[in-house]
Design an enzyme around this catalytic site. Structure first.
Site, mmCIF file in Angstrom:
data_model
loop_
_atom_site.group_PDB
_atom_site.id
_atom_site.type_symbol
_atom_site.label_atom_id
_atom_site.label_comp_id
_atom_site.label_asym_id
_atom_site.label_seq_id
_atom_site.Cartn_x
_atom_site.Cartn_y
_atom_site.Cartn_z
ATOM 1 N N HIS A 231 -6.199 5.516 21.142
ATOM 2 C CA HIS A 231 -6.942 4.790 22.179
ATOM 3 C C HIS A 231 -6.138 4.604 23.463
ATOM 4 O O HIS A 231 -5.660 3.490 23.735
ATOM 5 C CB HIS A 231 -7.326 3.394 21.657
ATOM 6 C CG HIS A 231 -8.371 3.412 20.592
ATOM 7 N ND1 HIS A 231 -9.714 3.370 20.863
ATOM 8 C CD2 HIS A 231 -8.262 3.475 19.255
ATOM 9 C CE1 HIS A 231 -10.394 3.399 19.736
ATOM 10 N NE2 HIS A 231 -9.534 3.463 18.736
ATOM 11 N N CYS B 59 -10.909 8.604 19.413
ATOM 12 C CA CYS B 59 -11.089 8.062 18.061
ATOM 13 C C CYS B 59 -12.468 8.409 17.492
ATOM 14 O O CYS B 59 -12.708 9.561 17.156
ATOM 15 C CB CYS B 59 -10.786 6.561 18.059
ATOM 16 S SG CYS B 59 -10.415 5.970 16.405
ATOM 17 N N GLU C 248 -7.220 4.115 26.282
ATOM 18 C CA GLU C 248 -7.913 3.119 27.122
ATOM 19 C C GLU C 248 -7.474 1.691 26.799
ATOM 20 O O GLU C 248 -7.789 0.766 27.543
ATOM 21 C CB GLU C 248 -9.441 3.277 26.988
ATOM 22 C CG GLU C 248 -10.062 2.775 25.694
ATOM 23 C CD GLU C 248 -9.850 3.709 24.497
ATOM 24 O OE1 GLU C 248 -9.130 4.718 24.643
ATOM 25 O OE2 GLU C 248 -10.391 3.394 23.417
HETATM 26 N N1 GLN Z 1 -13.211 4.461 11.840
HETATM 27 C C1 GLN Z 1 -14.137 4.667 12.909
HETATM 28 C C2 GLN Z 1 -15.176 5.717 12.540
HETATM 29 O O1 GLN Z 1 -14.993 6.387 11.580
HETATM 30 C C3 GLN Z 1 -13.403 5.091 14.165
HETATM 31 C C4 GLN Z 1 -12.487 3.989 14.618
HETATM 32 C C5 GLN Z 1 -12.263 3.905 16.069
HETATM 33 O O2 GLN Z 1 -12.960 4.530 16.887
HETATM 34 N N2 GLN Z 1 -11.321 3.098 16.454
HETATM 35 O O3 GLN Z 1 -16.171 5.834 13.178
#
Ligand code: GLN
Length: 209
Positions: A183, A91, A185
């Site tokens: 995710h 992410c 994890e």
């Molecule tokens: N929206 C977050 C970002 O832009 C990322 C979200 C996440 O890691 N769950 O940094």
């Protein structure tokens, strides 16, 4: 179940650094520990000495990126990755790995030749789950937990797309860099972490000659 059993041979010598300023780094540590792997929280460049692979967790990419630069982790990590050390971003971690972040000048490592858009699934679906199919992980679908996820808008032809959600690549690999826009994890499914540990094992063995 067989696929949830860590391979002792791969775990015995591995030390995985997890960038631990903010976000869900504890969940990565818990999953890796559950696989019998030693982990180290990384907050300074010295913390990277001796690790065989690094995880960049989900969280707030602007905050994590700024702190990685401030404490010299960004530079040290780029150097180690350039020498072939595997890195796995989830992410926000993918955002930090990207070469291009649409409409943003925030700090990044630029290790993945992709262009990402942050928070790209809109407010209605800030967070959602999806079943993901990926041939390399067998017939059982992967559980995709997406939280304010980025979308990979462009990617180099050298990037391997390991799984899609609708038209979007959501699990990608570029040499020794692995990225998931979701995710793993946060689930009980350890297949993607074990895939990363295999990458680490192979890189480690080839470096030892
Ligand atoms: N929206 C977050 C970002 O832009 C990322 C979200 C996440 O890691 N769950 O940094």
């Amino acid at each position: 179940m067989k696929q949830d059993t860590p391979t002792p041979a791969s775990s015995a010598t591995q030390l995985i650094g997890v960038v631990s300023y903010q976000g869900d780094f504890q969940r990565h540590i818990a999953m890796l520990s559950g696989l019998g792997v030693a982990t180290r929280e990384v907050r300074s460049s010295e913390d990277l000495v001796g690790v065989h692979g690094v995880v960049l967790p989900g969280g707030e990419s602007t905050t994590i990126g700024m702190l990685m630069e401030r404490f010299g982790v960004a530079e040290a990590l780029k150097k180690r990755a350039g020498e072939g050390m595997p890195v796995f971003g989830t992410c926000a971690g993918v955002i930090l790995l990207a070469e291009e972040i649409l409409n943003s000048t925030q700090p990044r490592l630029g290790l993945l030749p992709v262009s990402v858009e942050r928070n790209a699934y809109g407010r209605q679906t800030e967070s959602f789950e999806a079943q993901l199919n990926s041939p390399i992980f067998g017939s059982a679908a992967l559980e995709g937990v997406f939280i304010r996820a980025p979308r990979i808008r462009k990617w180099s032809s050298e990037v391997d797309v390991l799984a899609h959600f609708e038209q979007d690549p959501i699990l990608i690999r570029y040499g020794s860099i692995l990225g998931a826009t979701f995710h793993p994890e946060l689930t009980q499914d350890t297949r993607i972490h074990r895939y990363f540990l295999d990458m680490v094992k192979i890189a480690h063995e080839s470096q030892r000659g």
